[in-house]
Write a protein that holds these residues in place. Structure first.
Motif, short mmCIF file in Angstrom:
data_model
loop_
_atom_site.label_atom_id
_atom_site.label_comp_id
_atom_site.label_asym_id
_atom_site.label_seq_id
_atom_site.Cartn_x
_atom_site.Cartn_y
_atom_site.Cartn_z
N PRO A 38 0.83 -1.21 0.00
CA PRO A 38 0.00 0.00 0.00
C PRO A 38 0.87 1.26 0.00
N THR A 39 0.40 2.29 -0.69
CA THR A 39 1.07 3.58 -0.69
C THR A 39 0.27 4.56 0.17
N PRO A 40 0.82 5.74 0.43
CA PRO A 40 0.06 6.74 1.19
C PRO A 40 -1.19 7.23 0.48
N ALA A 41 -1.31 6.99 -0.82
CA ALA A 41 -2.53 7.34 -1.55
C ALA A 41 -3.60 6.30 -1.20
N THR A 42 -4.62 6.72 -0.50
CA THR A 42 -5.62 5.80 0.04
C THR A 42 -6.19 4.86 -1.02
N GLY A 43 -6.09 3.57 -0.75
CA GLY A 43 -6.67 2.56 -1.63
C GLY A 43 -5.77 2.12 -2.77
N TRP A 44 -4.60 2.73 -2.91
CA TRP A 44 -3.70 2.38 -4.01
C TRP A 44 -2.47 1.66 -3.50
N ASP A 45 -2.05 0.64 -4.25
CA ASP A 45 -0.77 0.02 -3.99
C ASP A 45 0.22 0.44 -5.08
N ILE A 46 1.39 -0.14 -5.08
CA ILE A 46 2.42 0.26 -6.04
C ILE A 46 1.99 -0.06 -7.47
N ARG A 47 1.35 -1.21 -7.67
CA ARG A 47 0.88 -1.54 -9.02
C ARG A 47 -0.13 -0.50 -9.51
N ASP A 48 -1.04 -0.08 -8.67
CA ASP A 48 -2.02 0.94 -9.06
C ASP A 48 -1.31 2.23 -9.47
N THR A 49 -0.26 2.57 -8.75
CA THR A 49 0.46 3.81 -9.01
C THR A 49 1.12 3.80 -10.38
N ILE A 50 1.82 2.72 -10.69
CA ILE A 50 2.49 2.62 -11.99
C ILE A 50 1.46 2.51 -13.11
N ASN A 51 0.37 1.78 -12.86
CA ASN A 51 -0.68 1.71 -13.86
C ASN A 51 -1.27 3.08 -14.14
N HIS A 52 -1.45 3.88 -13.10
CA HIS A 52 -1.97 5.24 -13.26
C HIS A 52 -1.07 6.05 -14.20
N LEU A 53 0.23 5.97 -13.99
CA LEU A 53 1.15 6.68 -14.88
C LEU A 53 1.07 6.14 -16.30
N ALA A 54 0.94 4.84 -16.43
CA ALA A 54 0.90 4.22 -17.77
C ALA A 54 -0.33 4.66 -18.55
#
Length: 266
Positions: A38-54
């Motif tokens: 999990p990242t500090p962005a509520t509800g997001w993990d690292i995969r979600d974060t990189i997917n968001h950028l993609a």
């Protein structure tokens, strides 16, 4: 699109690539389980974060290469009225980490190449107002840096500040009016002076030298403020004057609705 670009655009695209490479080096060694951290962005993990950028790099490439198609996308999203970011986040969870990483790598390379060939005087459509190519790539750089901070925090790492922060700070200063507009408010007429200490001893300034309202301190801290990656109480910023205090409380360099910000670390 006209070939040629400009020295400024070339520098900014290079900074975007460097920021992507830094984040790539942090996530590429992770095993599958770690991508679920999990990242500090509520509800997001690292995969979600990189997917968001993609997926936003894919949208950015469409905006650069086919503005009409991108405008049609924005219209569809507006008519649908659903949470576009949440929708794409859920879609990304159908891909395993290796696929997410591969899509991000392929997309950002294509985006950088397209941006380098742009006419510096062109306007690129986006989910907010159209931007110059330089402003557009700066916004993408800011996104990578800000979401990279989420990954760094999730992994308990430290990330040294670099001179690339100047572009993020510049965007943060130029989006003062946007910080009000996204809240349905009007920015005060009083100018704000920004005086930042760069990571290599530089002094970066914006605004009139005689302004009564001033924000000063480390460039890193200002960038963390305008990307809402740290609470004001956790930053070594000096804020003087009512207009500066008001802006510091709502500063937002990223597109979208008003951000909730972060809770104090202690």
């Amino acid at each position: 699109m006209t070939a040629g670009g400009s020295p400024l655009l070339e520098q900014l695209v290079g900074d975007f690539e460097a920021e992507c490479a830094d984040l790539d080096a942090r996530v590429s060694p992770l095993d599958t389980g770690a991508w679920g951290t999990p990242t500090p962005a509520t509800g997001w993990d690292i995969r979600d974060t990189i997917n968001h950028l993609a997926f936003f790099d894919a949208d950015a490439l469409l905006a650069v290469t086919d503005p009409d198609a991108f405008s049609a996308l924005v219209q569809r999203v507006t008519v649908a009225g659903n949470d576009y970011v949440e929708q794409r986040t859920l879609e990304g969870r159908s891909f395993d980490p290796a696929q997410v990483l591969g899509r991000w790598r392929t997309g950002r390379v294509a985006l950088a190449a397209a941006l380098r060939g742009m006419d510096p005087g062109a306007r690129v459509p986006w989910f907010g107002p159209p931007m110059s190519p330089a402003s557009f790539v700066t916004a993408r750089l800011m996104e990578v840096w800000a979401h990279g901070q989420d990954v760094v925090d999730a992994l308990g790492q430290q990330r040294p500040a670099t001179s690339r922060l100047r572009a993020v700070a510049d965007l943060g200063y130029r989006t003062r009016a946007f910080s009000y507009a996204v809240r349905g408010a009007v920015m005060p007429e009083a100018p704000v002076r920004l005086e930042l200490a760069g990571p290599e001893g530089q002094t970066w300034t914006w605004g009139p030298p005689d302004a009564a309202d001033v924000i000063s301190g480390p460039a890193l801290d200002f960038c963390l403020l305008v990307t809402q990656r740290r609470h004001r109480d956790d930053l070594a910023l000096t804020v003087r004057g009512a207009a500066a205090q008001e802006w510091a409380a709502i500063a937002q360099a990223f597109a979208g609705p008003p951000g909730a910000g972060r809770e104090p670390l202690s």
